[in-house]
Motif scaffolding. Structure first.
Motif, PDB file in Angstrom:
ATOM      1  N   LYS A  84      -3.226   1.751   3.314  1.00 36.27           N
ATOM      2  CA  LYS A  84      -3.603   1.471   1.859  1.00 36.27           C
ATOM      3  C   LYS A  84      -4.792   2.533   1.709  1.00 36.27           C
ATOM      4  O   LYS A  84      -5.712   2.576   2.693  1.00 36.27           O
ATOM      5  CB  LYS A  84      -4.058   0.293   1.539  1.00 36.27           C
ATOM      6  CG  LYS A  84      -2.888  -0.706   0.965  1.00 36.27           C
ATOM      7  CD  LYS A  84      -3.200  -2.096   0.480  1.00 36.27           C
ATOM      8  CE  LYS A  84      -4.121  -2.149  -0.669  1.00 36.27           C
ATOM      9  NZ  LYS A  84      -2.914  -2.081  -1.787  1.00 36.27           N
ATOM     10  N   LYS A 143     -13.448  -7.228   1.293  1.00 36.89           N
ATOM     11  CA  LYS A 143     -11.962  -7.571   0.964  1.00 36.89           C
ATOM     12  C   LYS A 143     -10.900  -6.661   1.876  1.00 36.89           C
ATOM     13  O   LYS A 143      -9.832  -6.860   2.124  1.00 36.89           O
ATOM     14  CB  LYS A 143     -11.755  -6.763  -0.615  1.00 36.89           C
ATOM     15  CG  LYS A 143     -10.322  -7.186  -1.340  1.00 36.89           C
ATOM     16  CD  LYS A 143     -10.148  -6.596  -2.762  1.00 36.89           C
ATOM     17  CE  LYS A 143      -8.515  -6.471  -2.843  1.00 36.89           C
ATOM     18  NZ  LYS A 143      -8.339  -5.458  -3.995  1.00 36.89           N
ATOM     19  N   THR A 177      -8.094  -7.912   4.291  1.00 34.31           N
ATOM     20  CA  THR A 177      -6.950  -7.382   4.217  1.00 34.31           C
ATOM     21  C   THR A 177      -6.273  -7.132   5.725  1.00 34.31           C
ATOM     22  O   THR A 177      -5.349  -7.539   6.220  1.00 34.31           O
ATOM     23  CB  THR A 177      -6.682  -6.212   3.188  1.00 34.31           C
ATOM     24  OG1 THR A 177      -7.218  -6.599   1.894  1.00 34.31           O
ATOM     25  CG2 THR A 177      -5.377  -5.853   3.382  1.00 34.31           C
ATOM     26  N   THR A 219      -3.438  -9.379   7.122  1.00 28.86           N
ATOM     27  CA  THR A 219      -2.152  -8.926   6.959  1.00 28.86           C
ATOM     28  C   THR A 219      -1.543  -8.108   8.204  1.00 28.86           C
ATOM     29  O   THR A 219      -2.622  -7.813   9.202  1.00 28.86           O
ATOM     30  CB  THR A 219      -1.961  -7.989   5.573  1.00 28.86           C
ATOM     31  OG1 THR A 219      -2.685  -6.839   6.064  1.00 28.86           O
ATOM     32  CG2 THR A 219      -2.665  -8.746   4.537  1.00 28.86           C
TER      33      THR A 219
END
Length: 197
Positions: free
Chosen positions: A27, A38, A42, A46
């Motif tokens: 990303k 954040k 992530t 994940t």
């Protein structure tokens, strides 16, 4: 080729770059707007293998990123003996290289030499040259910090007893041959693999 930096969250890299690439297995975030906690969450929660933080200028990428969290400065060593073996420590069920935080008024070279000796018992250390600096994010007392480790290649003629610093959680200290080092790296950290390979 633009310069990139890797900051590890466990073994997943946050790649600091000025190049915008199409998201394929990662990303993109804008460095100026990103909420760093954040991103860490992530990566931890994940199966995303990495993220890219896009900055405008190559020369300010790292500086801007390092302002996002408190920094901890450390020094460490990749130490060779006269047989060409490398000094490894075993801590938290992983093979690692000796390193530790700077103490007041110490130069980074003094830190690296002191920490290697304290963690392993190896004496007669001398610095040969600086190696790459590594960056990783860790959590202490519920707060994230960035550890910046300055690494040095060292050598030592020491042949005495190795003494793991148990108060630091080190259970083994070993000189490993090239073959043994490769095996140890299978159970190590990405930034350590980068220094050895």
């Amino acid at each position: 080729m633009s310069r990139t930096y890797q900051v590890f969250v466990n073994d997943k890299p946050i790649i600091l770059t000025t190049a915008v690439e199409k998201e394929d297995g990662f990303k993109n975030y804008l460095l100026s707007k990103v909420r760093i906690r954040k991103v860490i969450k992530t990566l931890n929660k994940t199966d995303l293998p990495k993220v890219h933080l896009i900055g405008k200028k190559e020369e300010t990428l790292l500086k801007k990123f390092l302002k996002k969290l408190p920094n901890v400065i450390a020094g460490g060593g990749k130490v060779y003996n006269s047989k060409g073996e490398i000094l490894f420590i075993y801590r938290n069920d992983k093979w690692d290289l000796p390193k530790g935080k700077t103490e007041k008024k110490e130069s980074i070279e003094e830190t690296a030499l002191r920490e290697v000796e304290e963690e392993t018992g190896v004496k007669h250390l001398e610095i040969v040259k600086p190696l790459d600096t590594t960056y990783h994010i860790f959590k202490r007392n519920g707060k994230y910090r960035i550890k910046i480790t300055y690494w040095f290649e060292m050598r030592s003629s020491y042949e005495g007893k190795l003494n793991p610093e148990q108060s630091e959680g080190i259970t083994k200290v070993k000189w490993l041959s090239e073959e043994e080092s490769k095996a140890a790296l299978e159970n190590s950290y990405a930034n350590i693999r980068g220094l050895i390979e």
